[in-house]
Design a protein around this motif. Structure first.
Motif, PDB file in Angstrom:
ATOM      1  N   UNK A  67      52.396  47.192  19.712  1.00  0.00           N
ATOM      2  CA  UNK A  67      53.231  47.040  18.522  1.00  0.00           C
ATOM      3  C   UNK A  67      54.333  46.006  18.711  1.00  0.00           C
ATOM      4  N   UNK A  68      54.664  45.719  19.975  1.00  0.00           N
ATOM      5  CA  UNK A  68      55.796  44.831  20.253  1.00  0.00           C
ATOM      6  C   UNK A  68      55.406  43.564  21.011  1.00  0.00           C
ATOM      7  N   UNK A  69      54.273  43.593  21.693  1.00  0.00           N
ATOM      8  CA  UNK A  69      53.866  42.468  22.537  1.00  0.00           C
ATOM      9  C   UNK A  69      52.534  41.925  22.055  1.00  0.00           C
ATOM     10  N   UNK A  70      52.465  40.618  21.881  1.00  0.00           N
ATOM     11  CA  UNK A  70      51.210  39.991  21.463  1.00  0.00           C
ATOM     12  C   UNK A  70      50.293  39.844  22.677  1.00  0.00           C
ATOM     13  N   UNK A  71      49.139  40.467  22.611  1.00  0.00           N
ATOM     14  CA  UNK A  71      48.199  40.439  23.725  1.00  0.00           C
ATOM     15  C   UNK A  71      47.360  39.173  23.690  1.00  0.00           C
ATOM     16  N   UNK A  72      47.018  38.681  24.882  1.00  0.00           N
ATOM     17  CA  UNK A  72      46.124  37.535  25.012  1.00  0.00           C
ATOM     18  C   UNK A  72      44.696  38.075  24.940  1.00  0.00           C
ATOM     19  N   UNK A  73      44.124  38.079  23.759  1.00  0.00           N
ATOM     20  CA  UNK A  73      42.829  38.731  23.550  1.00  0.00           C
ATOM     21  C   UNK A  73      41.710  38.066  24.336  1.00  0.00           C
ATOM     22  N   UNK A  74      41.837  36.755  24.553  1.00  0.00           N
ATOM     23  CA  UNK A  74      40.804  36.053  25.308  1.00  0.00           C
ATOM     24  C   UNK A  74      40.729  36.497  26.755  1.00  0.00           C
ATOM     25  N   UNK A  75      41.801  37.110  27.240  1.00  0.00           N
ATOM     26  CA  UNK A  75      41.822  37.646  28.607  1.00  0.00           C
ATOM     27  C   UNK A  75      41.605  39.153  28.602  1.00  0.00           C
ATOM     28  N   UNK A  76      42.311  39.845  27.711  1.00  0.00           N
ATOM     29  CA  UNK A  76      42.337  41.309  27.742  1.00  0.00           C
ATOM     30  C   UNK A  76      40.989  41.928  27.396  1.00  0.00           C
ATOM     31  N   UNK A  77      40.351  41.476  26.327  1.00  0.00           N
ATOM     32  CA  UNK A  77      39.129  42.152  25.884  1.00  0.00           C
ATOM     33  C   UNK A  77      37.957  41.945  26.842  1.00  0.00           C
ATOM     34  N   UNK A  78      37.695  40.732  27.340  1.00  0.00           N
ATOM     35  CA  UNK A  78      36.623  40.618  28.346  1.00  0.00           C
ATOM     36  C   UNK A  78      36.895  41.453  29.604  1.00  0.00           C
ATOM     37  N   UNK A  79      38.177  41.481  30.017  1.00  0.00           N
ATOM     38  CA  UNK A  79      38.532  42.265  31.194  1.00  0.00           C
ATOM     39  C   UNK A  79      38.316  43.748  30.941  1.00  0.00           C
ATOM     40  N   UNK A  80      38.714  44.206  29.745  1.00  0.00           N
ATOM     41  CA  UNK A  80      38.560  45.618  29.403  1.00  0.00           C
ATOM     42  C   UNK A  80      37.090  46.021  29.358  1.00  0.00           C
ATOM     43  N   UNK A  81      36.251  45.166  28.782  1.00  0.00           N
ATOM     44  CA  UNK A  81      34.825  45.481  28.724  1.00  0.00           C
ATOM     45  C   UNK A  81      34.207  45.581  30.099  1.00  0.00           C
ATOM     46  N   UNK A  82      34.553  44.642  30.963  1.00  0.00           N
ATOM     47  CA  UNK A  82      34.042  44.661  32.328  1.00  0.00           C
ATOM     48  C   UNK A  82      34.588  45.866  33.093  1.00  0.00           C
ATOM     49  N   UNK A  83      35.804  46.277  32.743  1.00  0.00           N
ATOM     50  CA  UNK A  83      36.440  47.393  33.442  1.00  0.00           C
ATOM     51  C   UNK A  83      35.691  48.704  33.237  1.00  0.00           C
ATOM     52  N   UNK A  84      35.111  48.902  32.066  1.00  0.00           N
ATOM     53  CA  UNK A  84      34.347  50.116  31.815  1.00  0.00           C
ATOM     54  C   UNK A  84      33.219  50.265  32.824  1.00  0.00           C
ATOM     55  N   UNK A  85      32.517  49.165  33.063  1.00  0.00           N
ATOM     56  CA  UNK A  85      31.392  49.187  34.001  1.00  0.00           C
ATOM     57  C   UNK A  85      31.894  49.302  35.443  1.00  0.00           C
ATOM     58  N   UNK A  86      32.933  48.528  35.777  1.00  0.00           N
ATOM     59  CA  UNK A  86      33.447  48.539  37.142  1.00  0.00           C
ATOM     60  C   UNK A  86      33.958  49.903  37.564  1.00  0.00           C
ATOM     61  N   UNK A  87      34.746  50.544  36.696  1.00  0.00           N
ATOM     62  CA  UNK A  87      35.301  51.855  37.031  1.00  0.00           C
ATOM     63  C   UNK A  87      34.215  52.923  37.071  1.00  0.00           C
ATOM     64  N   UNK A  88      33.260  52.840  36.147  1.00  0.00           N
ATOM     65  CA  UNK A  88      32.159  53.796  36.158  1.00  0.00           C
ATOM     66  C   UNK A  88      31.347  53.700  37.435  1.00  0.00           C
ATOM     67  N   UNK A  89      31.122  52.470  37.906  1.00  0.00           N
ATOM     68  CA  UNK A  89      30.397  52.282  39.162  1.00  0.00           C
ATOM     69  C   UNK A  89      31.174  52.864  40.335  1.00  0.00           C
ATOM     70  N   UNK A  90      32.477  52.612  40.365  1.00  0.00           N
ATOM     71  CA  UNK A  90      33.303  53.164  41.435  1.00  0.00           C
ATOM     72  C   UNK A  90      33.289  54.676  41.440  1.00  0.00           C
ATOM     73  N   UNK A  91      33.375  55.285  40.248  1.00  0.00           N
ATOM     74  CA  UNK A  91      33.356  56.743  40.158  1.00  0.00           C
ATOM     75  C   UNK A  91      32.018  57.311  40.604  1.00  0.00           C
ATOM     76  N   UNK A  92      30.928  56.609  40.260  1.00  0.00           N
ATOM     77  CA  UNK A  92      29.605  57.080  40.663  1.00  0.00           C
ATOM     78  C   UNK A  92      29.438  57.067  42.180  1.00  0.00           C
ATOM     79  N   UNK A  93      30.141  56.147  42.839  1.00  0.00           N
ATOM     80  CA  UNK A  93      30.045  56.034  44.295  1.00  0.00           C
ATOM     81  C   UNK A  93      31.138  56.799  45.026  1.00  0.00           C
ATOM     82  N   UNK A  94      32.014  57.468  44.256  1.00  0.00           N
ATOM     83  CA  UNK A  94      33.154  58.153  44.874  1.00  0.00           C
ATOM     84  C   UNK A  94      32.717  59.206  45.876  1.00  0.00           C
ATOM     85  N   UNK A  95      31.579  59.844  45.633  1.00  0.00           N
ATOM     86  CA  UNK A  95      31.112  60.861  46.570  1.00  0.00           C
ATOM     87  C   UNK A  95      30.318  60.292  47.716  1.00  0.00           C
ATOM     88  N   UNK A  96      29.873  59.038  47.591  1.00  0.00           N
ATOM     89  CA  UNK A  96      29.023  58.456  48.629  1.00  0.00           C
ATOM     90  C   UNK A  96      29.811  57.628  49.635  1.00  0.00           C
TER      91      UNK A  96
END
Length: 256
Positions: A67-96
């Motif tokens: 609401x107060x800060x203008x986000x750099x969408x060209x950086x934030x959205x690609x990073x956020x999309x990749x983050x879903x996969x990256x974090x899910x992979x890390x969680x899947x390997x958390x027990x291994x």
């Protein structure tokens, strides 16, 4: 759990939400508290429950920043999309994979972060986009969206710190803008990890919902303080959190 244990966890969740909203690192508070409060629960369940509290609080902070800060969408959205996969992979390997092997490496990285922030007081004070190139943008997206997010799913504490550093050191954002961007990405890292833990039945939904509510309160206060006090305030909190993370991991590796 006894009522006083519930009360203590709720206070810690609010404090963790505040820390996460300012710079990240709330897991440094909440995850150890859960380990002490519910020692009989499987580690994966505590990690999943922590993610439920974290994702709601972080999303609340992200809205306050947006609401107060203008986000750099060209950086934030690609990073956020990749983050879903990256974090899910890390969680899947958390027990291994064993986190103990990675902790000394993370400690070296954190020490480097502390040195850079301390020796470069001007970094992050104001935005400096002069050196930003396409290569740097791609590097930041990959570093934050894949590397840091994988770490979040695997271990967790300090993810926000690493995201903020990626956006300031690589892309020249000021600390407030970097923190705002980090919140959006951190929501996705938490969601990716939470989905994996939930599919495995490793979430205490009642406890997580209570902690989430408390985290929102802390996150709203933290986001407003960061926006009102500016990059200098965020920098100080960043240094405090990094030192606390180093102390905690040092205890785990050398004294625990």
């Amino acid at each position: 759990m006894e009522p006083e244990i519930w009360g203590l966890l709720m206070l810690v969740a609010a404090a963790a939400g505040w820390v996460d909203a300012v710079v990240g690192g709330g897991g440094l508070l909440l995850l150890p508290a859960l380990l002490v409060a519910v020692p009989s629960a499987p580690l994966a369940t505590l990690l999943g429950t922590n993610k439920l509290g974290a994702v709601v609080g972080t999303a609340s902070a992200a809205v306050a920043y947006a609401r107060r800060v203008e986000l750099d969408r060209g950086v934030v959205w690609p990073t956020a999309g990749l983050a879903l996969v990256g974090a899910g992979t890390g969680a899947a390997l958390a027990g291994a994979l064993t986190a103990d092997v990675l902790k000394p490496v993370i400690m070296v990285v954190l020490a480097g972060v502390a040195l850079v922030v301390h020796l470069r007081p001007g970094m992050g004070a104001v935005a400096d986009l002069r050196s930003r190139t396409r290569v740097r943008v791609v590097a930041a997206v990959l570093l934050a969206g894949a590397g840091v997010s994988f770490y979040d799913g695997l271990i967790g504490p300090g993810t926000g710190v690493f995201l903020v550093m990626a956006f300031t050191a690589v892309l020249g954002m000021d600390f407030v803008s970097a923190s705002a961007s980090a919140k959006v990405v951190n929501v996705c890292t938490n969601l990716g990890a939470l989905a994996v833990f939930a599919l495995g039945g490793h979430v205490d939904w009642l406890l997580g919902a209570v902690l989430a509510g408390c985290s929102v309160v802390g996150a709203q206060v933290g986001a407003r303080m960061a926006l009102a006090r500016g990059s200098g305030f965020v920098r100080v909190v960043l240094l405090v959190v990094v030192c606390a993370l180093l102390a905690r991991m040092g205890w785990d590796v050398f004294g625990g």
